[in-house]
Design a protein around this motif. Sequence first.
Motif, PDB file in Angstrom:
ATOM      1  N   GLY A 142      60.331  19.505   9.707  1.00  0.00           N
ATOM      2  CA  GLY A 142      60.733  20.398  10.785  1.00  0.00           C
ATOM      3  C   GLY A 142      59.490  20.968  11.430  1.00  0.00           C
ATOM      4  N   PRO A 143      59.643  22.036  12.185  1.00  0.00           N
ATOM      5  CA  PRO A 143      58.484  22.604  12.874  1.00  0.00           C
ATOM      6  C   PRO A 143      57.498  23.261  11.915  1.00  0.00           C
ATOM      7  N   GLU A 144      56.220  23.195  12.285  1.00  0.00           N
ATOM      8  CA  GLU A 144      55.183  23.926  11.560  1.00  0.00           C
ATOM      9  C   GLU A 144      55.010  25.262  12.262  1.00  0.00           C
ATOM     10  N   LEU A 145      55.244  26.331  11.536  1.00  0.00           N
ATOM     11  CA  LEU A 145      55.160  27.678  12.079  1.00  0.00           C
ATOM     12  C   LEU A 145      53.941  28.372  11.487  1.00  0.00           C
ATOM     13  N   PRO A 146      53.560  29.543  11.995  1.00  0.00           N
ATOM     14  CA  PRO A 146      52.333  30.188  11.500  1.00  0.00           C
ATOM     15  C   PRO A 146      52.283  30.425   9.986  1.00  0.00           C
ATOM     16  N   LEU A 147      53.383  30.783   9.344  1.00  0.00           N
ATOM     17  CA  LEU A 147      53.342  31.097   7.913  1.00  0.00           C
ATOM     18  C   LEU A 147      54.055  30.083   7.037  1.00  0.00           C
ATOM     19  N   VAL A 148      54.843  29.202   7.631  1.00  0.00           N
ATOM     20  CA  VAL A 148      55.626  28.238   6.867  1.00  0.00           C
ATOM     21  C   VAL A 148      55.747  26.937   7.635  1.00  0.00           C
ATOM     22  N   THR A 149      56.100  25.895   6.904  1.00  0.00           N
ATOM     23  CA  THR A 149      56.523  24.640   7.501  1.00  0.00           C
ATOM     24  C   THR A 149      57.978  24.442   7.109  1.00  0.00           C
ATOM     25  N   VAL A 150      58.802  24.145   8.085  1.00  0.00           N
ATOM     26  CA  VAL A 150      60.225  23.946   7.836  1.00  0.00           C
ATOM     27  C   VAL A 150      60.460  22.472   7.501  1.00  0.00           C
ATOM     28  N   LEU A 154      61.794  26.177   3.326  1.00  0.00           N
ATOM     29  CA  LEU A 154      60.581  26.711   3.932  1.00  0.00           C
ATOM     30  C   LEU A 154      59.422  26.479   2.974  1.00  0.00           C
ATOM     31  N   ASP A 155      58.540  25.554   3.361  1.00  0.00           N
ATOM     32  CA  ASP A 155      57.333  25.281   2.575  1.00  0.00           C
ATOM     33  C   ASP A 155      56.330  26.377   2.893  1.00  0.00           C
ATOM     34  N   SER A 156      55.886  27.082   1.881  1.00  0.00           N
ATOM     35  CA  SER A 156      54.952  28.180   2.085  1.00  0.00           C
ATOM     36  C   SER A 156      53.917  28.190   0.978  1.00  0.00           C
ATOM     37  N   PRO A 157      52.690  28.598   1.312  1.00  0.00           N
ATOM     38  CA  PRO A 157      51.731  28.830   0.226  1.00  0.00           C
ATOM     39  C   PRO A 157      52.254  29.949  -0.676  1.00  0.00           C
ATOM     40  N   ASP A 158      51.746  30.000  -1.880  1.00  0.00           N
ATOM     41  CA  ASP A 158      52.095  31.113  -2.762  1.00  0.00           C
ATOM     42  C   ASP A 158      51.553  32.413  -2.174  1.00  0.00           C
ATOM     43  N   TRP A 159      52.151  33.521  -2.604  1.00  0.00           N
ATOM     44  CA  TRP A 159      51.768  34.850  -2.149  1.00  0.00           C
ATOM     45  C   TRP A 159      51.274  35.646  -3.340  1.00  0.00           C
ATOM     46  N   TYR A 214      62.862  29.416   0.188  1.00  0.00           N
ATOM     47  CA  TYR A 214      61.417  29.278  -0.001  1.00  0.00           C
ATOM     48  C   TYR A 214      61.120  28.476  -1.264  1.00  0.00           C
ATOM     49  N   ASN A 215      60.003  27.726  -1.245  1.00  0.00           N
ATOM     50  CA  ASN A 215      59.610  26.934  -2.411  1.00  0.00           C
ATOM     51  C   ASN A 215      58.354  27.479  -3.092  1.00  0.00           C
ATOM     52  N   GLU A 262      39.442  45.074   6.561  1.00  0.00           N
ATOM     53  CA  GLU A 262      39.179  43.802   7.250  1.00  0.00           C
ATOM     54  C   GLU A 262      40.522  43.205   7.620  1.00  0.00           C
ATOM     55  N   LEU A 263      41.149  43.701   8.683  1.00  0.00           N
ATOM     56  CA  LEU A 263      42.508  43.318   9.021  1.00  0.00           C
ATOM     57  C   LEU A 263      42.556  42.073   9.904  1.00  0.00           C
ATOM     58  N   ASP A 264      43.600  41.256   9.679  1.00  0.00           N
ATOM     59  CA  ASP A 264      43.871  40.100  10.530  1.00  0.00           C
ATOM     60  C   ASP A 264      44.433  40.583  11.861  1.00  0.00           C
ATOM     61  N   ASP A 265      44.473  39.686  12.852  1.00  0.00           N
ATOM     62  CA  ASP A 265      45.011  40.041  14.166  1.00  0.00           C
ATOM     63  C   ASP A 265      46.476  40.480  14.093  1.00  0.00           C
ATOM     64  N   GLY A 266      47.226  39.979  13.125  1.00  0.00           N
ATOM     65  CA  GLY A 266      48.635  40.328  12.988  1.00  0.00           C
ATOM     66  C   GLY A 266      48.885  41.561  12.134  1.00  0.00           C
ATOM     67  N   GLU A 267      47.822  42.301  11.792  1.00  0.00           N
ATOM     68  CA  GLU A 267      47.965  43.481  10.932  1.00  0.00           C
ATOM     69  C   GLU A 267      47.493  44.744  11.645  1.00  0.00           C
ATOM     70  N   ASP A 268      48.197  45.820  11.406  1.00  0.00           N
ATOM     71  CA  ASP A 268      47.816  47.160  11.843  1.00  0.00           C
ATOM     72  C   ASP A 268      48.260  48.078  10.714  1.00  0.00           C
ATOM     73  N   ILE A 269      47.347  48.385   9.808  1.00  0.00           N
ATOM     74  CA  ILE A 269      47.692  49.011   8.527  1.00  0.00           C
ATOM     75  C   ILE A 269      47.125  50.414   8.432  1.00  0.00           C
ATOM     76  N   ILE A 270      47.928  51.310   7.895  1.00  0.00           N
ATOM     77  CA  ILE A 270      47.474  52.642   7.497  1.00  0.00           C
ATOM     78  C   ILE A 270      47.526  52.671   5.970  1.00  0.00           C
ATOM     79  N   VAL A 271      46.443  53.068   5.338  1.00  0.00           N
ATOM     80  CA  VAL A 271      46.369  53.149   3.874  1.00  0.00           C
ATOM     81  C   VAL A 271      46.733  54.570   3.463  1.00  0.00           C
TER      82      VAL A 271
END
Length: 187
Positions: A20-28, A47-52, A124-125, A143-152
């Motif tokens: 299926g489609p390859e998406l930013p965090l998973v491959t379907v 949903l094929d995903s790397p481990d977390w 998920y696998n 050191e945040l990624d572009d998709g993160e906006d975090i308050i600690v």
Amino acid sequence: MSDNYKQQPEPWKIITTEPGPELPLVTVRFDTIRNPRTGKEIRAVVLDSPDWVNVVALTPERRLVVVRQYRFGISDVTTEVPGGLIDPGESHGDAAVRELREETGYTTTKWTYLGASEPNPAVYNNLLHHWLAEDVEATHPLELDDGEDIIVDIMSLDEVREAVRSGAIRHSLVLAALARVMDLSSG
């Protein structure tokens, strides 16, 4: 324990697999599988995903380091423990150290592996590896990624329990990690 509890269903046979489609965090992928009970075939989404990895990080005073961040799926801010995807070729232990440092700026040398869980085996696998980091101290900038906006933030364990009771913390993967370290029901 009943005899039914000891019985296991038969594995379902995979007939075909389509990418299926390859998406930013998973491959379907789409698997056509056969139900051994009925013999009927169905098309399942996997949903094929790397481990977390996620990290229960405690300060020397036994206070929990949390991150507050916007989550796209629920269009709201959640309170969570730090965590994220394991990079290709990276061990889950190294990912825990990296995610804690990147998302919170905290580091430590005192680590304990708490085991793994299956985030959602219906689709998920992958696995989620839980880590405990003790005696953490703020040593680095975020050191945040572009998709993160975090308050600690830092919470006492009583505040964590109250947040769980009130529903302020309800992310299931966070609850799974916290439950490996503390009793969430008592005060």
